[in-house]
Design a protein around this motif. Structure first.
Motif, short mmCIF file in Angstrom:
data_model
loop_
_atom_site.label_atom_id
_atom_site.label_comp_id
_atom_site.label_asym_id
_atom_site.label_seq_id
_atom_site.Cartn_x
_atom_site.Cartn_y
_atom_site.Cartn_z
N ALA A 114 -45.05 -36.18 71.07
CA ALA A 114 -43.95 -35.50 72.10
C ALA A 114 -43.82 -34.10 71.57
O ALA A 114 -43.89 -33.82 70.40
CB ALA A 114 -42.70 -36.15 72.18
N ILE A 115 -43.35 -33.32 72.38
CA ILE A 115 -42.89 -32.03 72.30
C ILE A 115 -41.36 -31.81 72.84
O ILE A 115 -41.22 -32.26 73.90
CB ILE A 115 -43.81 -31.03 73.28
N VAL A 116 -40.53 -31.29 71.83
CA VAL A 116 -39.32 -31.22 72.37
C VAL A 116 -38.83 -29.93 72.07
O VAL A 116 -39.15 -29.24 70.89
CB VAL A 116 -38.24 -32.23 71.14
N LEU A 117 -38.14 -29.34 73.03
CA LEU A 117 -37.55 -28.15 73.02
C LEU A 117 -36.11 -28.13 72.92
O LEU A 117 -35.28 -28.61 73.60
CB LEU A 117 -37.79 -27.27 74.45
N LEU A 118 -35.60 -27.68 71.52
CA LEU A 118 -34.39 -27.70 71.09
C LEU A 118 -33.43 -26.38 71.19
O LEU A 118 -34.01 -25.14 70.96
CB LEU A 118 -34.20 -27.88 69.68
N LEU A 119 -32.78 -26.27 72.31
CA LEU A 119 -31.98 -25.11 72.67
C LEU A 119 -30.55 -25.04 72.05
O LEU A 119 -29.80 -25.85 71.76
CB LEU A 119 -31.51 -25.01 74.14
N GLY A 120 -30.32 -23.99 71.04
CA GLY A 120 -29.15 -23.84 70.36
C GLY A 120 -28.13 -23.33 71.36
O GLY A 120 -28.04 -22.46 71.89
N ALA A 121 -26.94 -24.05 71.27
CA ALA A 121 -25.68 -23.82 72.21
C ALA A 121 -24.49 -23.68 71.33
O ALA A 121 -24.22 -24.24 70.48
CB ALA A 121 -25.54 -25.25 73.08
N GLU A 122 -23.66 -22.58 71.71
CA GLU A 122 -22.51 -22.55 71.05
C GLU A 122 -21.45 -23.43 71.42
O GLU A 122 -20.73 -23.91 70.50
CB GLU A 122 -22.04 -21.10 71.48
N ASP A 123 -21.58 -24.26 72.81
CA ASP A 123 -20.78 -25.29 73.18
C ASP A 123 -21.73 -26.11 73.48
O ASP A 123 -21.89 -26.23 74.95
CB ASP A 123 -19.61 -24.76 74.02
N VAL A 124 -22.11 -26.96 72.82
CA VAL A 124 -22.71 -28.40 73.19
C VAL A 124 -22.37 -29.00 74.35
O VAL A 124 -23.02 -29.51 75.48
CB VAL A 124 -23.29 -29.29 72.27
#
Length: 208
Positions: A114-124
């Motif tokens: 699997a390939i997972v893109l993790l986006l960093g969020a200030e407010d998840v």
């Protein structure tokens, strides 16, 4: 169901980046590249994770990435959750290669589960609601810390993580400015999320 149809990295030299990714991970059409000289510095607010089946596969992929010119951010090691390491590609993109298995079950392969893109969020929580509004379906959610969306038929799974926690997991300072240097394609585009990540219509997300 809305999902990621394509992931395009914006790089200074697409030909060099293509050579690196072919040698390091062999992702082929799952990853697209586009020329860009947009200013960027520090942490770009995202990481890409490759999930594999066993420790030997982690070692092989990390080793091939380093041989192709990547920089080690976190050496391959055991942890409570499994086995993995983090590298930074010559274009600046951060990649984590990991498995939940702690023992090998066979000869090493270059297969990626699997390939997972993790986006960093200030407010998840706010970003989660935004993406639900764009038609994505939540698969897993852990309050304001982590959200994983169902991947549908797309090649990449999308997840949200607190920006500071994501930077720590990658082994880099959380500070960063300028372009994220990544564009996502989907049937729901175009739009820009609360943290500035750009999405475009899937038909426009062509490689160069």
């Amino acid at each position: 169901m809305t999902s990621i149809a394509s992931v395009t990295l914006e790089v200074a030299d697409p030909a060099a980046a293509e050579r690196f990714y072919d040698a390091a991970f062999g992702l082929g059409p799952k990853l697209r590249l586009r020329a860009s000289d947009a200013e960027t510095s520090g942490f770009r607010g995202f990481t890409l994770s490759l999930t594999v089946s066993q420790p030997a596969d982690v070692e092989g992929l990390v080793g091939s990435a380093l041989a192709a010119g990547a920089t080690s951010l976190k050496p391959v090691a055991k942890s409570l959750w499994g086995y993995g390491g983090v590298v930074q590609a010559p274009d600046g993109t951060i990649w984590k290669v990991a498995t939940s298995a702690k023992k090998n079950s066979g000869p090493a392969t270059r297969d990626i589960d699997a390939i997972v893109l993790l986006l960093g969020a200030e407010d998840v929580k706010a970003s989660k609601q935004f993406y639900v509004g764009q038609g994505l379906t939540v698969g897993k959610s852990f309050g304001g810390k982590y959200v994983e969306f169902e991947d549908g038929a797309g090649p990449v799974k999308l997840a949200l993580y607190k920006r500071a926690a994501l930077a720590k997991d990658a082994g880099v300072p959380a500070d960063g400015a300028g372009s994220h240097r990544i564009v996502l394609g989907s049937t729901a585009g175009p739009f820009t999320d609360p943290d500035g990540f750009a999405w475009e219509a899937a038909s426009l997300a062509t490689s160069e």
